[in-house]
Design a protein around this motif. Structure first.
Motif, PDB file in Angstrom:
ATOM      1  N   GLY A   3     -23.069 -35.512 -17.854  1.00  0.00           N
ATOM      2  CA  GLY A   3     -23.558 -35.447 -16.492  1.00  0.00           C
ATOM      3  C   GLY A   3     -22.804 -36.388 -15.572  1.00  0.00           C
ATOM      4  O   GLY A   3     -21.664 -36.769 -15.831  1.00  0.00           O
ATOM      5  N   TYR A   4     -23.468 -36.819 -14.480  1.00  0.00           N
ATOM      6  CA  TYR A   4     -22.816 -37.679 -13.495  1.00  0.00           C
ATOM      7  C   TYR A   4     -23.849 -38.615 -12.880  1.00  0.00           C
ATOM      8  O   TYR A   4     -25.059 -38.408 -12.987  1.00  0.00           O
ATOM      9  N   HIS A  41     -28.702 -31.967  -1.992  1.00  0.00           N
ATOM     10  CA  HIS A  41     -28.030 -32.138  -3.278  1.00  0.00           C
ATOM     11  C   HIS A  41     -28.982 -31.844  -4.436  1.00  0.00           C
ATOM     12  O   HIS A  41     -28.650 -31.087  -5.352  1.00  0.00           O
ATOM     13  N   ASN A  44     -30.010 -28.342  -5.748  1.00  0.00           N
ATOM     14  CA  ASN A  44     -29.094 -27.525  -6.544  1.00  0.00           C
ATOM     15  C   ASN A  44     -28.583 -28.205  -7.810  1.00  0.00           C
ATOM     16  O   ASN A  44     -28.115 -27.525  -8.723  1.00  0.00           O
ATOM     17  N   ARG A  45     -28.677 -29.547  -7.869  1.00  0.00           N
ATOM     18  CA  ARG A  45     -28.089 -30.261  -8.997  1.00  0.00           C
ATOM     19  C   ARG A  45     -29.012 -31.374  -9.461  1.00  0.00           C
ATOM     20  O   ARG A  45     -29.885 -31.823  -8.714  1.00  0.00           O
ATOM     21  N   GLN A  46     -28.812 -31.826 -10.702  1.00  0.00           N
ATOM     22  CA  GLN A  46     -29.620 -32.904 -11.267  1.00  0.00           C
ATOM     23  C   GLN A  46     -28.701 -33.943 -11.895  1.00  0.00           C
ATOM     24  O   GLN A  46     -28.094 -33.698 -12.932  1.00  0.00           O
ATOM     25  N   PRO A  47     -28.588 -35.134 -11.291  1.00  0.00           N
ATOM     26  CA  PRO A  47     -27.732 -36.179 -11.866  1.00  0.00           C
ATOM     27  C   PRO A  47     -28.364 -36.779 -13.109  1.00  0.00           C
ATOM     28  O   PRO A  47     -29.557 -36.623 -13.373  1.00  0.00           O
ATOM     29  N   SER A  48     -27.547 -37.498 -13.880  1.00  0.00           N
ATOM     30  CA  SER A  48     -28.061 -38.220 -15.050  1.00  0.00           C
ATOM     31  C   SER A  48     -28.821 -39.470 -14.632  1.00  0.00           C
ATOM     32  O   SER A  48     -29.765 -39.889 -15.306  1.00  0.00           O
TER      33      SER A  48
END
Length: 238
Positions: A3-4, A41, A44-48
Motif C-alpha cells: 500500500g501507501y 481521495h 476511491n482509495r484506502q491508504p495503509s
C-alpha cells in the motif's frame, strides 16, 4: 510494506520532504494539502496509514480525524507543533489517533512510528483471527463465548456489549489478577466504534455497570492507583 502512506499537511515543503524521504526508503507516499482533497481521495482509495497535521490553515485537523474515523480504522499518526500541542495530542488520541509526533520531528522516527503502528494493526488482525478459533472464558458465573462474541450472565441471559466493551473485557480476561495500564487497554480497544469517546476510564465505567453488583464499589474490576486496572475474578478458559 504494502500500500501507501497518505501525508496531509498544508505546508508544501513538509509534504515534499516527507514524501521524498518515504519514497527514498521504499515506502510509497501521496501528499494532500487539506480536507477537501481528503474527502475525494478516500472515496476511491484506502491508504495503509495517514500522517495528519492538526493545524491546516483555516481547517482543524481534529475535524478531519473525526471524518476519517467515521468510516475507517486506518492507522493515523497526528503531528502538531503549536502551543496547544498537548491538548491537541490528548484530543487526537481520544478521537482515535494511533500515535503522535511534535514538530519538528525526525523523519527517521516518523517512518519508524508508521511501521510500528502497522505492525500493531497486523498483530491485532492476527489476534482477532485466532479469537474465532478459541472457545471462551468463565468467570464468577459469567461466560464469554468468543466464536459468537457474546457475554452471558450467571443466569444465562445475554448481556449486550459494544465492540469497545467486548475488546476491553477480553483484554482483562486474557490477563486476570495483573495490573494493566491505561495505555495497554487503549491499544487493546483501538477499534474505533465510537468516534467521540476514547477514554478507557469511561469504557471501564460502562463495563462495570454491566458486570458489577454495585458499580460504585467494584469488586471485579479494581482500580490500581497510578497504574490502571486489575481484573480480580478467577478466569477459566474453555
Amino acid at each position: 510494506m504494502t500500500g501507501y502512506i497518505l501525508v496531509i499537511d498544508d505546508d508544501p515543503s513538509i509534504r515534499r520532504m516527507v514524501t521524498s524521504y518515504f519514497e527514498d526508503n521504499g515506502v510509497p507516499a501521496i501528499a494532500l494539502a487539506g480536507g477537501l482533497e481528503l474527502g475525494r481521495h478516500l472515496a476511491n482509495r484506502q491508504p495503509s496509514a495517514i500522517i495528519l497535521d492538526l493545524r491546516l490553515g483555516q481547517e482543524d485537523g481534529l475535524d478531519l480525524l473525526r471524518q476519517i474515523r467515521s468510516h475507517s480504522d486506518v492507522p493515523v499518526i497526528i503531528t502538531t507543533g503549536h502551543r496547544r500541542d498537548e491538548i491537541d495530542r490528548v484530543l487526537g488520541l481520544e478521537l482515535g489517533a494511533d500515535d503522535y509526533l511534535t514538530k519538528p520531528f525526525s523523519l527517521r522516527e516518523l517512518i519508524a512510528r508508521v511501521r510500528a503502528v502497522l505492525r500493531r494493526q497486523e498483530m491485532g488482525r492476527a489476534g482477532r483471527s485466532r479469537e474465532q478459533e478459541r472457545g471462551g472464558y468463565r468467570f464468577g458465573g459469567w461466560r464469554v463465548e468468543r466464536r459468537a462474541r457474546r457475554l452471558l450472565d450467571p443466569g444465562g441471559k445475554q448481556v449486550a456489549l459494544t465492540k469497545g466493551e467486548y475488546a476491553l473485557l477480553l483484554a482483562f480476561l486474557e490477563a486476570p489478577q495483573r495490573p494493566l495500564t491505561r495505555d495497554h487497554l487503549m491499544q487493546a480497544t483501538r477499534i474505533h466504534e465510537d468516534v467521540y469517546d476514547r477514554s478507557i476510564d469511561v469504557k471501564v465505567l460502562r463495563l462495570r455497570r454491566k458486570l458489577e453488583i454495585d458499580p460504585d464499589a467494584p469488586r471485579m474490576i479494581r482500580t490500581e492507583r497510578g497504574v490502571g486496572y486489575v481484573f480480580m475474578a478467577t478466569v477459566e478458559p474453555f
